[in-house]
Design a protein around this motif. Structure first.
Motif, mmCIF file in Angstrom:
data_model
loop_
_atom_site.group_PDB
_atom_site.id
_atom_site.type_symbol
_atom_site.label_atom_id
_atom_site.label_comp_id
_atom_site.label_asym_id
_atom_site.label_seq_id
_atom_site.Cartn_x
_atom_site.Cartn_y
_atom_site.Cartn_z
ATOM 1 N N ALA A 94 0.862 -1.328 -0.001
ATOM 2 C CA ALA A 94 -0.418 -0.182 0.003
ATOM 3 C C ALA A 94 0.795 1.029 -0.102
ATOM 4 C CB ALA A 94 -1.044 0.119 1.482
ATOM 5 N N LEU A 95 0.449 1.726 -0.841
ATOM 6 C CA LEU A 95 1.036 3.763 -0.594
ATOM 7 C C LEU A 95 1.453 4.070 1.053
ATOM 8 C CD1 LEU A 95 1.460 5.499 -2.459
ATOM 9 C CD2 LEU A 95 -0.217 6.781 -2.436
ATOM 10 N N PRO A 96 2.721 4.507 0.837
ATOM 11 C CA PRO A 96 2.919 4.617 2.624
ATOM 12 C C PRO A 96 1.717 5.981 2.959
ATOM 13 C CG PRO A 96 4.917 4.139 1.335
ATOM 14 C CD PRO A 96 3.989 4.974 0.069
ATOM 15 N N ALA A 104 22.517 11.868 -3.604
ATOM 16 C CA ALA A 104 23.066 10.929 -2.652
ATOM 17 C C ALA A 104 22.850 11.215 -1.309
ATOM 18 C CB ALA A 104 25.032 10.580 -3.346
ATOM 19 N N VAL A 105 22.919 11.991 -0.651
ATOM 20 C CA VAL A 105 23.328 12.197 0.009
ATOM 21 C C VAL A 105 20.721 11.993 0.944
ATOM 22 C CG1 VAL A 105 22.268 13.691 2.163
ATOM 23 C CG2 VAL A 105 23.927 14.107 0.866
ATOM 24 N N VAL A 106 20.262 12.228 -0.155
ATOM 25 C CA VAL A 106 18.627 11.924 0.283
ATOM 26 C C VAL A 106 18.325 10.097 -0.098
ATOM 27 C CG1 VAL A 106 16.237 11.760 -0.448
ATOM 28 C CG2 VAL A 106 17.294 14.025 -0.686
ATOM 29 N N ARG A 107 19.494 9.651 -0.569
ATOM 30 C CA ARG A 107 18.976 8.171 -1.129
ATOM 31 C C ARG A 107 20.043 7.326 -0.212
ATOM 32 N NH1 ARG A 107 20.239 7.386 -7.390
ATOM 33 N NH2 ARG A 107 18.369 6.575 -7.618
ATOM 34 N N ALA A 108 21.156 7.838 0.989
ATOM 35 C CA ALA A 108 21.359 7.432 1.588
ATOM 36 C C ALA A 108 20.827 7.582 3.562
ATOM 37 C CB ALA A 108 22.739 7.732 1.711
ATOM 38 N N GLY A 133 4.976 19.088 0.480
ATOM 39 C CA GLY A 133 5.884 18.994 -0.907
ATOM 40 C C GLY A 133 6.998 18.735 -0.433
ATOM 41 N N VAL A 134 7.791 18.777 0.530
ATOM 42 C CA VAL A 134 9.460 18.748 0.768
ATOM 43 C C VAL A 134 9.007 17.254 1.509
ATOM 44 C CG1 VAL A 134 11.652 19.095 2.199
ATOM 45 C CG2 VAL A 134 9.275 20.974 1.521
ATOM 46 N N ALA A 135 8.645 16.537 2.419
ATOM 47 C CA ALA A 135 8.679 15.223 3.110
ATOM 48 C C ALA A 135 8.796 14.466 2.134
ATOM 49 C CB ALA A 135 7.952 15.296 3.944
ATOM 50 N N ALA A 136 7.234 14.712 1.233
ATOM 51 C CA ALA A 136 6.850 13.863 -0.017
ATOM 52 C C ALA A 136 8.189 13.330 -0.975
ATOM 53 C CB ALA A 136 5.528 14.473 -0.236
ATOM 54 N N THR A 137 8.905 14.325 -1.018
ATOM 55 C CA THR A 137 9.858 14.319 -2.209
ATOM 56 C C THR A 137 10.811 13.618 -1.859
ATOM 57 O OG1 THR A 137 9.498 16.329 -3.151
ATOM 58 C CG2 THR A 137 11.708 15.995 -3.859
ATOM 59 N N LEU A 138 11.240 13.526 -0.089
ATOM 60 C CA LEU A 138 12.619 13.168 0.281
ATOM 61 C C LEU A 138 12.059 12.214 0.437
ATOM 62 C CD1 LEU A 138 13.872 15.851 2.433
ATOM 63 C CD2 LEU A 138 14.429 15.678 0.392
ATOM 64 N N PHE A 139 10.712 11.427 1.102
ATOM 65 C CA PHE A 139 10.413 10.233 0.702
ATOM 66 C C PHE A 139 10.265 9.578 -0.870
ATOM 67 C CE2 PHE A 139 7.704 6.740 1.843
ATOM 68 C CZ PHE A 139 7.703 6.728 2.755
ATOM 69 N N THR A 140 10.410 10.395 -1.828
ATOM 70 C CA THR A 140 10.048 9.505 -2.789
ATOM 71 C C THR A 140 11.036 8.929 -3.088
ATOM 72 O OG1 THR A 140 7.756 10.837 -2.904
ATOM 73 C CG2 THR A 140 8.575 9.876 -4.986
ATOM 74 N N VAL A 141 11.753 9.771 -3.209
ATOM 75 C CA VAL A 141 13.375 10.229 -3.960
ATOM 76 C C VAL A 141 14.291 9.057 -3.059
ATOM 77 C CG1 VAL A 141 15.573 10.842 -4.059
ATOM 78 C CG2 VAL A 141 13.415 12.486 -4.844
ATOM 79 N N HIS A 142 14.119 8.773 -1.974
ATOM 80 C CA HIS A 142 14.894 7.450 -1.327
ATOM 81 C C HIS A 142 14.090 6.289 -1.072
ATOM 82 C CE1 HIS A 142 17.376 6.047 2.490
ATOM 83 N NE2 HIS A 142 15.943 5.851 2.729
ATOM 84 N N HIS A 189 -0.025 9.649 2.011
ATOM 85 C CA HIS A 189 -1.836 9.664 1.569
ATOM 86 C C HIS A 189 -2.139 11.421 1.883
ATOM 87 C CE1 HIS A 189 -3.495 5.619 0.030
ATOM 88 N NE2 HIS A 189 -2.440 5.706 0.351
ATOM 89 N N VAL A 190 -1.509 11.790 3.422
ATOM 90 C CA VAL A 190 -1.405 13.012 3.615
ATOM 91 C C VAL A 190 -1.536 13.888 2.974
ATOM 92 C CG1 VAL A 190 -0.621 13.906 6.063
ATOM 93 C CG2 VAL A 190 -0.952 12.074 6.196
ATOM 94 N N HIS A 191 -0.699 14.066 2.191
ATOM 95 C CA HIS A 191 0.434 15.093 0.862
ATOM 96 C C HIS A 191 -1.075 15.427 -0.010
ATOM 97 C CE1 HIS A 191 2.805 16.743 -1.968
ATOM 98 N NE2 HIS A 191 2.402 15.488 -3.009
ATOM 99 N N GLY A 192 -1.091 14.153 -0.040
ATOM 100 C CA GLY A 192 -2.253 13.975 -1.355
ATOM 101 C C GLY A 192 -4.088 14.569 -0.673
ATOM 102 N N ALA A 193 -3.834 14.220 0.452
ATOM 103 C CA ALA A 193 -4.973 15.528 1.252
ATOM 104 C C ALA A 193 -4.738 17.015 1.221
ATOM 105 C CB ALA A 193 -5.094 14.551 2.161
#
Length: 242
Positions: A48-50, A237-241, A100-109, A54-58
Motif C-alpha cells: 500500500a502507498l505509505p 546521494a544524501v537523500v538516498r543514503a 511537499g518537501v517531506a513527500a519529495t524526500l521520501f519518494t526519492v529515498h 496519503h497525507v500529502h495527497g489530502a
C-alpha cells in the motif's frame, strides 16, 4: 459616440474575473485527471502507498479545492468570505510546503520516482517547484491588499506546482528524453495564459506577470543544470543514503 449613447466600457478588473475562475477549474481538471490515472492503484496496490503520501495527497487536494473556491467567491461578489477563507489558505500553503518537501524526500529515498524522469531531475524539479510556490504565495499574502497583484501571484503559485498533475496526465514515457522539455513547455502555456488575457482585456501586461512568468521560467530552466551539477548529484546521494 460612446458618451452620447451612454455606453461605458466594463472595467478590466470586472471583465477579467471569470478568467481566474476558468483557470482554477482548468488546473483542477489537470490535477484530478492526472492523479486519477494513478490514485486508484495507489490505494489498492501491494504494498500500500505509505501514509505520508496519503497525507500529502489530502493536503494537495484541499489546496486545489480552495484554489477553485476563492475565485468563485470573487466572481459572485463574496469578497468578505474570500478574505476570511484566505487565512485558511495561509495555513494550508504552509502545510503544502512542509508536506511537499517531506513527500519529495521520501519518494526519492524509497524509489517512488516516475520512470520517465531521471532521479536527479525529479528531486530538483520538485524542490524548486515547492520553493517557487512558497515564494509566490508569500508575495501574494504580503500584497493581499493590492488585489491586482495578489490574484496574479496566487495564480502563478499554483501554476508552479502543476508539473505532477501534467506528468500523470500526459503520455510522458512516449516523449523519451524530451519528457522534461515537454513538461516545461506545457506548464509555460498555463503561465502565459494570464499575460495573454491581460493584453486582450487591459491592452497591457500587469507587472506582476513579469515576476510570475519570469520566476517560473528561470526556475524551470535552472532545473537540469542544477540537477546534473555536483550540487544536484550530492543532494541526490544524501537523500538516498538517509
Amino acid at each position: 459616440m460612446t458618451a452620447t449613447l451612454g455606453i461605458t466600457r466594463p472595467r478590466p478588473a470586472v471583465v477579467g474575473r471569470p478568467f481566474y475562475l476558468v483557470m482554477s477549474l482548468a488546473m483542477a481538471a489537470v490535477f484530478i485527471s492526472g492523479f486519477g490515472n494513478t490514485v486508484p492503484n495507489d490505494f489498492i496496490g501491494t504494498p500500500a502507498l505509505p501514509l505520508l503520501l496519503h497525507v500529502h495527497g489530502a493536503v494537495f487536494t484541499l489546496w486545489v479545492m480552495l484554489f477553485v473556491a476563492q475565485p468563485a467567491f470573487i466572481a459572485r461578489g463574496s469578497i468578505t468570505l474570500h478574505r476570511k477563507i484566505g487565512w485558511l489558505g495561509v495555513a494550508l500553503a504552509a502545510a503544502m510546503l512542509i508536506m511537499g518537501v517531506a513527500a519529495t524526500l521520501f519518494t526519492v529515498h524509497y524509489g517512488y520516482i516516475p520512470s520517465f524522469l531521471p532521479p536527479a531531475i525529479f528531486l530538483v524539479m520538485n524542490l524548486v517547484g515547492i520553493a517557487v510556490f512558497a515564494g509566490l504565495i508569500a508575495a501574494g499574502i504580503a500584497l493581499r491588499k493590492r488585489s491586482e497583484w495578489h490574484k496574479r501571484l496566487m495564480l502563478g503559485a499554483t501554476v508552479s506546482i502543476l508539473g505532477p498533475g501534467l506528468g500523470r496526465l500526459l503520455p510522458m514515457p512516449s516523449f523519451g528524453a524530451a519528457a522534461p522539455v515537454v513538461l516545461f513547455g506545457v506548464g509555460m502555456l498555463f503561465a502565459l495564459a494570464g499575460p495573454v488575457v491581460d493584453l486582450i482585456v487591459r491592452r497591457r501586461v500587469h507587472p506582476a506577470y513579469y515576476w510570475v512568468v519570469g520566476t517560473i521560467a528561470v526556475s524551470q530552466l535552472a532545473i537540469a543544470p542544477l540537477a546534473f551539477s555536483p550540487i544536484g548529484g550530492g543532494l541526490l546521494a544524501v537523500v538516498r543514503a538517509q
